[in-house]
Design an enzyme around this catalytic site. Structure first.
Site, mmCIF file in Angstrom:
data_model
loop_
_atom_site.group_PDB
_atom_site.id
_atom_site.type_symbol
_atom_site.label_atom_id
_atom_site.label_comp_id
_atom_site.label_asym_id
_atom_site.label_seq_id
_atom_site.Cartn_x
_atom_site.Cartn_y
_atom_site.Cartn_z
ATOM 1 C CG LEU A 33 3.639 3.825 2.777
ATOM 2 C CD1 LEU A 33 4.457 3.158 3.870
ATOM 3 C CD2 LEU A 33 2.369 3.033 2.500
ATOM 4 C CG HIS A 37 -0.650 4.228 3.999
ATOM 5 N ND1 HIS A 37 -0.614 5.252 3.078
ATOM 6 C CD2 HIS A 37 -1.327 3.219 3.399
ATOM 7 C CE1 HIS A 37 -1.218 4.880 1.972
ATOM 8 N NE2 HIS A 37 -1.667 3.640 2.138
ATOM 9 C CD GLN A 61 -5.959 -3.592 -5.419
ATOM 10 O OE1 GLN A 61 -5.497 -4.529 -4.773
ATOM 11 N NE2 GLN A 61 -6.330 -2.446 -4.845
ATOM 12 N N GLY A 147 -7.871 0.679 6.656
ATOM 13 C CA GLY A 147 -8.427 2.005 6.898
ATOM 14 C C GLY A 147 -9.907 2.076 6.577
ATOM 15 C CD GLN A 148 -14.726 5.009 9.201
ATOM 16 O OE1 GLN A 148 -14.345 5.028 10.379
ATOM 17 N NE2 GLN A 148 -15.571 5.916 8.707
ATOM 18 C CG ASP A 150 -9.691 2.027 0.942
ATOM 19 O OD1 ASP A 150 -10.012 2.523 -0.142
ATOM 20 O OD2 ASP A 150 -8.600 2.246 1.500
ATOM 21 C CD GLN A 153 -9.140 -2.636 0.525
ATOM 22 O OE1 GLN A 153 -8.819 -2.536 -0.649
ATOM 23 N NE2 GLN A 153 -8.406 -2.119 1.498
ATOM 24 C CB VAL A 176 -5.904 9.876 8.763
ATOM 25 C CG1 VAL A 176 -5.064 11.118 9.059
ATOM 26 C CG2 VAL A 176 -5.668 8.812 9.832
ATOM 27 C CB SER A 186 -1.917 6.948 -2.653
ATOM 28 O OG SER A 186 -1.464 6.322 -1.464
#
Length: 311
Positions: A33, A37, A61, A147-148, A150, A153, A176, A186
């Site tokens: 994280l 996150h 995935q 989160g934007q 992705d 997704q 962010v 990550s």
């Protein structure tokens, strides 16, 4: 803060919170994280009575030649971040808990999963849709936070929730970024110092196109060209596309509706994705879309104010 490793123990605990009428927020993650996150968790803590974070590196995935085995993990640090951010419950299952012997059923997403990353990573969004559906059934949150960064997704999950009538509100939190603009991920930990500097060109290109849009440029071809001109230091530009922000259909000609400028590229051995929203005057948007746009613009303004200025 409580930690659970089995579905049974988690659902038994959540039953008590739900009986008390508490609103449950959920942040699904793959761990390692970072501040991105944390922004999701902070949003959940602000909106909900309790916040559940899952930490699960989902094998379904990942493709056969992708980074499942070396995906970064730091469970002790993850616990510290969650505790400091106000998380109530952490769910840390192993693969056998989520996919027990004999598991066969998957969720096949529709056309929103086909372009962009879907075209490059066959089966990726099937794995995402399947694990998210399972986690939603396990946690049964009122609200889930994504989160934007992705962006595709998020679109796939919104479609999933609509199509399957899942009683979950999906909240997308703006990307962010590091002070130099690089989107937090990550996988940034894979980058060498030299590649880390080269990777900045992705956000530089996206933000240049976003700035041009803000100054009145509406031609899709010119907006893409403005972004592409900055992205000369990547090793492979997998895609740079302008897509309708609601449907992910390709945006051509004059951009009159909310759009997402999305990129995926390899820098060294690391694959990175990023995007920015191109948002017209919001008079034609729904109340829900207005809220999302307002939130995104607030975050963008804060990021711009914090950017280092040339001396």
């Amino acid at each position: 803060m409580l930690t659970f490793r089995t579905i049974k123990s988690l659902t038994e605990s959540l039953r008590g919170y739900r009986a008390a009428g508490l609103r449950v927020g959920f942040v699904p993650t793959m761990g390692f994280l970072h501040a991105g996150h944390r922004a999701l968790i902070v949003e959940s803590v602000a909106r909900c009575d309790i916040t559940v974070v899952s930490i699960f590196v989902n094998p379904t995935q990942f493709g056969p030649n992708e980074d499942l085995d070396r995906y970064p993990r730091a469970l002790e640090q993850d616990h510290a971040l969650c505790r400091n951010a106000g998380v109530s419950l952490i769910f840390v299952p192993d693969a056998g808990e989520i996919y027990p012997p004999g598991f066969q059923t998957t969720i096949e997403p529709g056309p929103v999963a086909e372009p962009l990353c879907g075209a490059i990573r066959p089966g990726h969004f099937r794995g995402v849709a399947t694990v998210v559906t399972k986690l939603f059934h396990i946690v049964q949150p009122e609200v889930a936070f994504f989160g934007q960064k992705d962006f595709q997704q998020c679109t796939v999950i919104r479609q999933l929730v609509r199509d399957l009538n899942l009683p979950v509100e999906i909240v997308t939190v703006p990307t962010v970024r590091e002070p130099d603009g690089l989107a937090l991920s990550s996988r940034n930990s894979y980058l060498s110092p030299v590649d880390r500097q080269r990777a900045r060109c992705l956000s530089q290109g996206l933000l240049a196109a976003q700035a041009a849009y803000g100054q009145g440029e509406r031609d899709s071809g010119r907006l893409i060209a403005i972004a592409r001109a900055q992205m000369t230091e990547v090793d492979q530009l997998q895609y740079l596309e302008l897509r309708d922000a609601r449907t992910l259909e390709a945006a051509h000609g004059i951009v009159e509706q909310p759009a997402a400028l999305c990129v995926a590229a390899s820098v060294g051995a690391t694959r990175l994705i990023d995007n920015v929203l191109l948002i017209p005057p919001p008079t034609a948007l729904s109340d829900h879309e207005l809220e999302l746009v307002s939130h995104a613009l607030d975050r963008q303004a804060t990021a711009s104010a914090n950017e280092p200025r040339p001396s």
